[in-house]
Scaffold this active site. Structure first.
Site, PDB file in Angstrom:
ATOM      1  N   CYS A  22       0.797  -1.228   0.000  1.00  0.00           N
ATOM      2  CA  CYS A  22       0.000   0.000   0.000  1.00  0.00           C
ATOM      3  C   CYS A  22       0.832   1.281   0.000  1.00  0.00           C
ATOM      4  O   CYS A  22       0.268   2.369  -0.134  1.00  0.00           O
ATOM      5  CB  CYS A  22      -0.965  -0.008   1.188  1.00  0.00           C
ATOM      6  SG  CYS A  22      -0.183  -0.198   2.798  1.00  0.00           S
ATOM      7  N   HIS A  23       2.132   1.177   0.102  1.00  0.00           N
ATOM      8  CA  HIS A  23       2.978   2.374   0.192  1.00  0.00           C
ATOM      9  C   HIS A  23       4.197   2.192  -0.695  1.00  0.00           C
ATOM     10  O   HIS A  23       5.224   1.716  -0.237  1.00  0.00           O
ATOM     11  CB  HIS A  23       3.399   2.583   1.644  1.00  0.00           C
ATOM     12  CG  HIS A  23       4.082   3.888   1.902  1.00  0.00           C
ATOM     13  ND1 HIS A  23       5.452   4.041   1.823  1.00  0.00           N
ATOM     14  CD2 HIS A  23       3.595   5.095   2.254  1.00  0.00           C
ATOM     15  CE1 HIS A  23       5.773   5.276   2.143  1.00  0.00           C
ATOM     16  NE2 HIS A  23       4.666   5.939   2.397  1.00  0.00           N
ATOM     17  N   PHE A  24       4.175   2.437  -1.895  1.00  0.00           N
ATOM     18  CA  PHE A  24       3.144   2.972  -2.777  1.00  0.00           C
ATOM     19  C   PHE A  24       2.875   1.947  -3.867  1.00  0.00           C
ATOM     20  O   PHE A  24       3.753   1.145  -4.171  1.00  0.00           O
ATOM     21  CB  PHE A  24       3.638   4.266  -3.434  1.00  0.00           C
ATOM     22  CG  PHE A  24       3.908   5.365  -2.449  1.00  0.00           C
ATOM     23  CD1 PHE A  24       2.876   6.171  -1.999  1.00  0.00           C
ATOM     24  CD2 PHE A  24       5.188   5.592  -1.975  1.00  0.00           C
ATOM     25  CE1 PHE A  24       3.132   7.216  -1.108  1.00  0.00           C
ATOM     26  CE2 PHE A  24       5.441   6.627  -1.077  1.00  0.00           C
ATOM     27  CZ  PHE A  24       4.419   7.435  -0.637  1.00  0.00           C
TER      28      PHE A  24
END
Length: 173
Positions: free
Chosen positions: A70-72
């Site tokens: 999720c990052h990124f």
């Protein structure tokens, strides 16, 4: 009396997260996924840069760690705040390990510098905190300097990490 070993494995860290290591109402580590290291490989009340104690911990980096997804998207990197939080976690662990009572809270830091990033291709992160000062009064306060290395290269440096232990009813302001 707190558990005073010099090395802690993952299961020990989970026990700390459940409140089983230092007693009810005392310092706890967060549970996964916010627990940011797999083991503590050294903890002492002497040594370190200031001669007042050191904690060293390790994280085995795997491409499937939760934050990479999720990052990124299409540019995975460990959020810098998670490495910083790991160092606060270690200062809090030190305070509980050394007999401090109360629940731990991060209280700030003096300075933070990033000179690299933790990528999913890395193999190992090593965290180190050198205890500068511990004050024991109504509040137990620990102050430390720390660093994070990725595969042997120091890429984060934190100065004056502050963590307090608060007894029930007391809160940081």
């Amino acid at each position: 009396m707190p558990d005073r070993r010099s090395v802690y494995e993952y299961e020990d860290l989970l026990a700390c997260g459940r409140g089983e290591l230092f007693g009810p109402g005392n310092a706890q580590l967060p549970l996964p996924p916010m627990l940011m290291f797999d083991r503590i490989v050294e903890i002492t009340e002497t040594g370190g840069e200031f001669g007042k104690g050191v904690v060293r911990a390790e994280l085995d980096v795997k491409p499937d760690l939760w934050f990479f997804a999720c990052h990124f998207k299409n540019d995975p990197v460990m959020p810098g705040c998670l490495g910083l939080d790991a160092m606060w976690q270690m200062v809090g662990f030190f305070l509980g390990w050394s007999g401090g009572e109360g629940r731990g809270r991060a209280l700030g830091l003096g300075d933070l510098k990033f000179s690299g990033q933790v990528l999913p291709t890395a193999r190992k992160v090593v965290y180190n905190v050198d205890i500068k000062r511990v004050m024991r009064s109504k509040l137990v306060l620990g102050i430390a300097d720390g660093w994070l290395s990725m595969d042997g290269e120091i890429i984060y440096r934190a100065k004056d990490l502050k963590v307090g232990l608060f007894k029930q009813g007391a809160t940081p302001s």
